[in-house]
Scaffold this active site. Structure first.
Site, PDB file in Angstrom:
ATOM      1  N   ARG A 129       0.850  -1.198   0.000  1.00  0.00           N
ATOM      2  CA  ARG A 129       0.000   0.000   0.000  1.00  0.00           C
ATOM      3  C   ARG A 129       0.882   1.242   0.000  1.00  0.00           C
ATOM      4  NH1 ARG A 129      -4.908  -0.772   4.165  1.00  0.00           N
ATOM      5  NH2 ARG A 129      -5.714   0.962   2.931  1.00  0.00           N
TER       6      ARG A 129
ATOM      7  N   SER B 279      -4.763   9.263  -2.400  1.00  0.00           N
ATOM      8  CA  SER B 279      -5.486   9.000  -1.150  1.00  0.00           C
ATOM      9  C   SER B 279      -5.530  10.256  -0.307  1.00  0.00           C
ATOM     10  CB  SER B 279      -4.794   7.885  -0.364  1.00  0.00           C
ATOM     11  OG  SER B 279      -5.361   7.777   0.927  1.00  0.00           O
TER      12      SER B 279
ATOM     13  N   ASP C  20     -15.568   4.502  -0.474  1.00  0.00           N
ATOM     14  CA  ASP C  20     -15.875   3.256   0.244  1.00  0.00           C
ATOM     15  C   ASP C  20     -17.327   2.843   0.024  1.00  0.00           C
ATOM     16  OD1 ASP C  20     -13.312   3.077   1.131  1.00  0.00           O
ATOM     17  OD2 ASP C  20     -13.712   3.771   3.166  1.00  0.00           O
TER      18      ASP C  20
END
Length: 433
Positions: free
Chosen positions: A129, A175, A318
């Site tokens: 990640r 992000s 999400d």
């Protein structure tokens, strides 16, 4: 591997009390640890991610007491930056909401004392990640951070050289957690920090959550249209005494979708004044044809004739996953756009979602940053074993397939422990087979 088969559900009805939000829980614990004074954090989520944050804070010398049901945590704030013994290693599992903010916060440690290094590591997936954009920004602000294995990814080593502040550029396109981490550390830097965003900032509502929480802990940020953020240095967070963690709006999405598809479901713990962007998921359901009712502390979704939509869902990444499985029950195709950041989550969610949707009978086109879904006819659903890729949201999204006339088998159902350990119990409680 454990498997759970959900038999076809004919109707859903009921009320679900949501567990606390993961992102709010971990932000609250970190701010409480850095703040001056004692903070009582209530409705805390009991999950893997939160446990990793609590374990890390304990190793960093933060004293706290946790209630028996783990929903209330009383944190004695340090009122200053963390300090540690040289060689300490923190294992953070696959908790991005612990890894990113702690990486920035640990850079605040000052070498007035003995030079000391700390190591941040995690599960194998954590090492895939990306964290480069955050580390690049911290280096510009004077931090000493090194990669121990692959450049751009954890594990990391951080030295206690302090965070100077100054002008910092950060890429906002992958992000929002990188910017959140930097913002939360910046008030305790030696000088003012001016953060310039490169590229289009993704998931803006998550930044609003961060700014809102910093304000509750007595720190204001000058937000210049999400292009530049100016944070005064040498500040101290102040405990608000009590911080209530809202119910998790992302977790609400599965139950609201179930109501929209086959009944009527109310979720409590999140409402029209929620600071979480994922509350806007309910508006997407409404666009598709569901009936939505907003309360102060609840959202209710009732069945409507659902139609496919074509929409940019960058603002609710999400919850947008839940739209992908809801699309199986809509008339016509659904296109979810501008969701490249699905690829850097717990798994590559774009690829995983496309693969598993095809198994249950949908026609799917997977683009670089979009997914196009043509649902199967209502009598053409296929019984499939759904791989969950150790990703809690994959398991919860695909529970909705049971609202068809076909059973669905979820592999590794316990992976929901990351945010919602009791998910399948709650789901079966509102279901009539």
């Amino acid at each position: 591997m454990e498997k759970l088969t959900l038999t076809p559900i004919s109707h859903v009805e009921g009320t679900v009390n949501l567990p606390g939000s993961k992102s709010l829980s971990n932000r609250a614990l970190l701010l409480a640890a850095l703040a001056k004074g004692t903070t009582r954090v209530t409705n805390l989520l009991d999950s893997d991610d939160v446990r990793h944050m609590l374990n890390a804070l304990k190793q960093l010398g933060v004293n706290y007491s946790l209630s028996e049901d783990k929903s209330v945590c009383e944190v004695q704030g340090l009122g200053k930056a963390f300090a540690w013994q040289n060689g300490l290693a923190l294992f953070l599992g696959n908790a991005g909401t612990a890894m990113r903010p702690l990486t920035a916060a640990l850079c605040l440690a000052n070498a007035d004392s003995v030079p000391a290094e700390i190591i941040l590591t995690g599960e194998p997936r954590m090492k895939e990640r990306p964290i480069k954009h955050l580390v690049d920004a911290l280096l510009q602000a004077g931090a000493d951070v090194q990669y121990l294995e692959q450049e751009g990814y954890p594990p990391l080593a951080i030295r206690n050289t302090g965070l100077k502040g100054g002008k910092v550029k950060i890429d906002g396109s992958v992000s929002s957690q990188f910017l959140t981490a930097l913002l939360m550390a910046a008030p305790m830097a030696e000088r003012d920090t001016e953060i310039e965003i490169i590229g289009e900032l993704v998931s803006k509502p998550y930044i609003d959550i961060t700014l809102n929480m910093m304000k509750i802990f007595a720190v204001d940020v000058d937000n210049q249209n999400y292009q530049r953020f100016v944070v005064k240095g040498n500040q101290q967070y102040q405990s608000p005494n009590i911080f209530l963690v809202e119910g998790d709006a992302s977790s609400a999405s599965y139950f609201l979708a179930a109501g929209a598809i086959k009944g009527k479901v109310r979720v409590t713990g999140v409402g029209k004044n929620s600071i979480q962007g994922d509350r806007l998921f309910a508006e997407v359901l409404e666009k598709m044809g569901a009936k939505i009712t907003w309360g102060e502390d609840y959202i209710e979704a009732e069945r409507g004739e659902l139609n496919g939509i074509d929409m940019d869902m960058n603002h609710i990444p999400d919850a947008a996953m839940t739209i992908a499985t809801t699309a199986l029950f809509a008339q016509g195709e659904t296109v979810i756009r501008n969701i490249y950041n699905w690829r850097v989550k717990e798994t590559d969610r774009l690829s995983a979602m496309a693969t598993e949707l095809r198994k249950v009978g949908a026609e799917v086109e997977e683009g670089e940053d979009f997914i196009r879904i043509q649902p199967p006819a209502s009598d053409q659903f296929k019984h499939a074993e759904i791989e969950t890729y150790n990703d809690h949201r994959m398991a919860m999204c695909f529970a909705l397939v049971a609202l068809s006339n076909t059973a669905v088998t979820i592999c590794d159902p316990k992976c929901t422990a990351k945010t919602f350990p009791t998910f399948f119990d709650e789901f079966s409680a509102i279901a009539t087979v």
